[in-house]
Design an enzyme around this catalytic site. Sequence first.
Site, PDB file in Angstrom:
ATOM      1  N   LYS A   1      28.616  48.062  30.447  1.00 36.49           N
ATOM      2  CA  LYS A   1      28.058  46.724  30.682  1.00 36.49           C
ATOM      3  C   LYS A   1      27.382  46.229  29.410  1.00 36.49           C
ATOM      4  CE  LYS A   1      28.736  46.610  35.243  1.00 36.49           C
ATOM      5  NZ  LYS A   1      29.894  45.856  35.726  1.00 36.49           N
TER       6      LYS A   1
ATOM      7  N   LYS B   1      35.279  50.779  47.280  1.00 37.56           N
ATOM      8  CA  LYS B   1      34.733  51.932  46.584  1.00 37.56           C
ATOM      9  C   LYS B   1      33.228  51.761  46.365  1.00 37.56           C
ATOM     10  CE  LYS B   1      33.991  49.548  43.077  1.00 37.56           C
ATOM     11  NZ  LYS B   1      33.487  49.265  41.782  1.00 37.56           N
TER      12      LYS B   1
ATOM     13  N   HIS C   1      38.636  52.622  39.006  1.00 35.22           N
ATOM     14  CA  HIS C   1      39.616  51.778  38.315  1.00 35.22           C
ATOM     15  C   HIS C   1      40.331  52.464  37.147  1.00 35.22           C
ATOM     16  CE1 HIS C   1      37.746  48.891  40.792  1.00 35.22           C
ATOM     17  NE2 HIS C   1      36.764  48.561  40.010  1.00 35.22           N
TER      18      HIS C   1
ATOM     19  N   LYS D   1      45.974  43.926  40.282  1.00 33.47           N
ATOM     20  CA  LYS D   1      46.179  43.011  39.150  1.00 33.47           C
ATOM     21  C   LYS D   1      47.655  43.015  38.777  1.00 33.47           C
ATOM     22  CE  LYS D   1      41.543  43.790  37.166  1.00 33.47           C
ATOM     23  NZ  LYS D   1      40.862  42.511  37.029  1.00 33.47           N
TER      24      LYS D   1
ATOM     25  N   HIS E   1      40.705  47.205  43.260  1.00 31.94           N
ATOM     26  CA  HIS E   1      41.305  45.907  42.950  1.00 31.94           C
ATOM     27  C   HIS E   1      42.062  45.921  41.620  1.00 31.94           C
ATOM     28  CE1 HIS E   1      37.660  45.127  40.546  1.00 31.94           C
ATOM     29  NE2 HIS E   1      38.365  44.200  39.930  1.00 31.94           N
TER      30      HIS E   1
ATOM     31  N   GLU F   1      32.723  45.428  29.231  1.00 33.71           N
ATOM     32  CA  GLU F   1      32.369  44.181  29.923  1.00 33.71           C
ATOM     33  C   GLU F   1      31.175  43.550  29.225  1.00 33.71           C
ATOM     34  OE1 GLU F   1      33.036  44.263  34.446  1.00 33.71           O
ATOM     35  OE2 GLU F   1      32.028  46.127  34.002  1.00 33.71           O
TER      36      GLU F   1
HETATM   37  C1  BG6 Z   1      34.015  46.209  40.037  1.00 32.03           C
HETATM   38  C2  BG6 Z   1      32.767  46.873  39.510  1.00 32.03           C
HETATM   39  O1  BG6 Z   1      34.691  47.075  40.886  1.00 32.03           O
HETATM   40  O2  BG6 Z   1      34.852  45.844  38.959  1.00 32.03           O
HETATM   41  C3  BG6 Z   1      32.047  45.920  38.583  1.00 32.03           C
HETATM   42  O3  BG6 Z   1      31.916  47.232  40.595  1.00 32.03           O
HETATM   43  C4  BG6 Z   1      32.970  45.430  37.499  1.00 32.03           C
HETATM   44  O4  BG6 Z   1      30.896  46.553  38.039  1.00 32.03           O
HETATM   45  C5  BG6 Z   1      34.268  44.892  38.101  1.00 32.03           C
HETATM   46  O5  BG6 Z   1      32.317  44.409  36.776  1.00 32.03           O
HETATM   47  C6  BG6 Z   1      35.283  44.549  37.037  1.00 32.03           C
HETATM   48  O6  BG6 Z   1      36.383  43.938  37.639  1.00 32.03           O
HETATM   49  P1  BG6 Z   1      37.196  42.762  36.944  1.00 32.03           P
HETATM   50  O7  BG6 Z   1      38.366  42.532  37.805  1.00 32.03           O
HETATM   51  O8  BG6 Z   1      36.273  41.595  36.868  1.00 32.03           O
HETATM   52  O9  BG6 Z   1      37.531  43.298  35.580  1.00 32.03           O
END
Ligand code: BG6
Length: 498
Positions: A346, A168, A260, A202, A198, A236
């Site tokens: 972020k 993506k 996501h 999970k 992704h 995050e």
């Molecule tokens: C990614 C984003 O797809 O997912 C990132 O581009 C983000 O910005 C990340 O930090 C978060 O994934 P995870 O699995 O670390 O929570």
Amino acid sequence: MASEALPPQTIAYPAPGAQPYRRDPEALEPHVIVLFGATGDLAKRKLIPGLAHLDASLLAPNVRVVGTSLDDCSTDHFRDVSRASIREFGNHKITGPATEDFLHQLSYVPTSAGPEALAEAVRVAAAQLGDDTRLLHYLSVPPKAAESVITMLNDAGLVENSRIVMEKPFGTDLASAIELNAFVHRSFTEDQVFRIDHFLGKEAAQNILAFRFANGLFEPIWNRNFIDHVQIDIPEELGLDQRAAFYEATGAYKDMVVTHLMQVMAFVAMEPPTALEPRAISEEKNKVFRSLLPIRPTDVVRGQYDGYRTEDGVAPDSDTETFIALQVGLDNWRWANVPFYLRTGKRMAEGQRIISIAFKEAPRSMFPPGSGIGTEGPDHLTFDLADSSKVSLSFYGKRPGPGMRLEKLSMQFSTQETESADDVLEAYERLILDAMRGDHTLFTTAEGIESLWERSTPLLLDPPPVRRYPQGSWGPNAIHQLIAPHAWRLPFERVWRE
Ligand code: BG6
């Protein structure tokens, strides 16, 4: 991308010299994996360590990896970089000669060497594997590079008998998504395309499906009669992490929400699929996306952390949001008038990934004022999407002692407590394996993506201004008005039990 703070696990690998056998009895064909963006961040942190683990644990079939990227380096250098990333980022500790065995299966050809050189590298790798070898192209490249990679694959004659994994964002609005899908479909059939998200790889996300559809307990109350609202909250702590160029052009909505958070929301909101198979699941997910009400700018809070505009690679007047919180609604019988609150950003106070289902409160209370009833919010079912996934159900119970004082109690489950905790596959590992298997269950479809962009149009055309928020906070103050009269679950009042 935050790396999970899980201790590395040691896996029992075959003894040196022993004849390895692949663990999957449905014997997958051997694969040449052509990794575009092979020296990039995602490859280093997730893909190479993940492939090494799949290979060493014998979950994958025999593989050869042909790496390619804009870096002009040699196979030896690629192997060195890969060795370092396996060591630094691998979730599983690989012992014995398994790492070196895997590294020997890697080769590298710079993209600048052209399609013939790539075709030759693939031919050499495939010759080591046998006639039934399949190709898996993994495009770990920025969206704007996807088209040139596909052109290169055509020029190199590497489209036939191959599958392609795409990262993506899949477009940046409805028009660009349609255009990108049309471009991809000129070379690949939808069957060959795996759009990776992704979060769906999970364990914890898949556990939502198990939880909902393998049990009779919760599904009867999984609707607007019993559920008050839903929160999908993915703050995050990390910042740009050297991805300023990508992030400036993308922002939190396109980077996280339209991918996501919405995908996870679909697992929470979908109707029971007729079968655990890709078409049935995609169809139910797409129905959720089709019933998504258009995103109204007045239901959205965009934020930007203090100091973002002075980061390297960020415009001094940047309007990119590093934070977003929004309320969305699903226009169907199950979810009519149940708000879904989504939030991500972020440089926030904590890194968390939770889904929280708030149930309606008891209609009447026989407990006297002062007993504590209702003071700690409604009953909640909470899913933690971390690799060490957890589920918790909170409810009011009696505090021991005289009188009738009530307090919030909880029942909690953690994957880490189970005997199979070591079998957890990192999300990318799981999805790469599924792509080799040709299983689309956990991938997103062109149609689903286009619906999401369509519903996003009002927000994209008229985004509310970004509001500043301090680093290490939970976002701009306006998030509280957005969710009122409810409250954000995070930060948790009670931490997860360890
Ligand atoms: C990614 C984003 O797809 O997912 C990132 O581009 C983000 O910005 C990340 O930090 C978060 O994934 P995870 O699995 O670390 O929570």
